[in-house]
Write an enzyme that holds these catalytic residues in place. Structure first.
Site, PDB file in Angstrom:
ATOM      1  N   HIS A 196      -9.953   0.561   9.459  1.00  6.68           N
ATOM      2  CA  HIS A 196     -11.425   0.482   9.473  1.00  6.68           C
ATOM      3  C   HIS A 196     -12.059   1.869   9.515  1.00  6.68           C
ATOM      4  CE1 HIS A 196     -11.945  -3.884  10.256  1.00  6.68           C
ATOM      5  NE2 HIS A 196     -10.747  -3.767  10.790  1.00  6.68           N
TER       6      HIS A 196
ATOM      7  N   GLU B 129     -14.939   2.689   8.859  1.00  5.15           N
ATOM      8  CA  GLU B 129     -16.334   2.592   9.329  1.00  5.15           C
ATOM      9  C   GLU B 129     -16.431   2.664  10.856  1.00  5.15           C
ATOM     10  OE1 GLU B 129     -14.477   0.209   8.295  1.00  5.15           O
ATOM     11  OE2 GLU B 129     -14.807  -1.609   9.457  1.00  5.15           O
TER      12      GLU B 129
ATOM     13  N   CYS C 100      -9.631  -4.120   5.575  1.00 10.99           N
ATOM     14  CA  CYS C 100      -8.938  -5.133   6.391  1.00 10.99           C
ATOM     15  C   CYS C 100      -9.092  -6.536   5.790  1.00 10.99           C
ATOM     16  CB  CYS C 100      -9.407  -5.036   7.830  1.00 10.99           C
ATOM     17  SG  CYS C 100      -8.183  -5.693   8.967  1.00 10.99           S
TER      18      CYS C 100
HETATM   19  N1  GLN Z   1      -6.812 -10.776  10.738  1.00 10.16           N
HETATM   20  C1  GLN Z   1      -7.939 -10.820   9.868  1.00 10.16           C
HETATM   21  C2  GLN Z   1      -7.676 -11.712   8.652  1.00 10.16           C
HETATM   22  O1  GLN Z   1      -6.601 -12.133   8.455  1.00 10.16           O
HETATM   23  C3  GLN Z   1      -8.339  -9.427   9.420  1.00 10.16           C
HETATM   24  C4  GLN Z   1      -8.763  -8.603  10.594  1.00 10.16           C
HETATM   25  C5  GLN Z   1      -9.821  -7.585  10.299  1.00 10.16           C
HETATM   26  O2  GLN Z   1     -10.506  -7.638   9.276  1.00 10.16           O
HETATM   27  N2  GLN Z   1     -10.042  -6.693  11.234  1.00 10.16           N
HETATM   28  O3  GLN Z   1      -8.556 -11.982   7.889  1.00 10.16           O
END
Ligand code: GLN
Length: 194
Positions: A175, A177, A83
């Site tokens: 994710h 994890e 992410c």
């Molecule tokens: N929206 C976050 C970003 O732009 C990422 C979200 C996440 O890591 N769950 O960094």
């Protein structure tokens, strides 16, 4: 157990690094939190967790961590970003454009599911890694909008790529994890070499 018997590093600047540590405990892989650039000398690979990419970027600049991670990747050591971690690894960041490490040839759009979709659990497919659908948790997730020629798509959710790989760099917009499924972490550990 891997890469000169060095543990897996987990970038612990901000975000959900503790959940990666839990997952590595479950699969009995030694790990070490990476809080300073010098910590990278002691790890055989690096996980960059989810969180806020903008917050992590500030730290990268002030601590020289960004340059150290690029150097780490340059030696061929594996990095896995989830992410926000995937956003930081990308070559191009949209919505809005921001600094990045440029280690994987993808364009990634932040918060791309819209503000109203804070998080969702979906079923995707990683056919090369798992022969049944995988539960995938998305939290203010980005969408990979472009995949470069040297990038392999290992996972999709609907028609969108969600798990991609280029050489030693692995990136997921979800994710792994946060579920019971160990597949993606086990795959990453293989990249460290047994
Ligand atoms: N929206 C976050 C970003 O732009 C990422 C979200 C996440 O890591 N769950 O960094």
């Amino acid at each position: 157990m891997n890469n000169g018997h060095k543990p897996v590093g987990i970038l612990a600047v901000q975000g959900d690094f503790a959940m990666h540590a839990k997952m590595l405990d479950r699969i009995r892989a030694p790990w070490k939190l990476v809080k300073h650039a010098a910590d990278l000398d002691e790890v055989g690979g690096l996980i960059m967790p989810g969180g806020e990419s903008t917050t992590m970027l500030k730290f990268f600049c002030s601590e020289g961590m960004g340059a150290a991670i690029k150097e780490f990747a340059g030696t061929g050591k594996p990095i896995f970003g989830t992410c926000a971690g995937a956003i930081l690894l990308a070559k191009e960041v949209l919505n809005p454009p921001q600094e990045k490490l440029g280690l994987i040839d993808i364009a990634i759009e932040r918060n791309a599911y819209g503000r109203q979709v804070d998080s969702s659990v979906q079923r995707g497919e990683c056919p090369e890694l798992l022969n049944h659908p995988m539960e995938m948790v998305f939290i203010r997730a980005p969408i990979i909008r472009r995949v470069g020629e040297g990038v392999r798509v290992l996972g999709r959710c609907g028609h969108l790529p969600v798990l991609v790989e280029q050489d030693n760099i692995l990136a997921a917009t979800f994710h792994p994890e946060l579920t019971e499924n160990e597949t993606v972490h086990r795959y990453f550990l293989k990249k460290l070499g047994d």
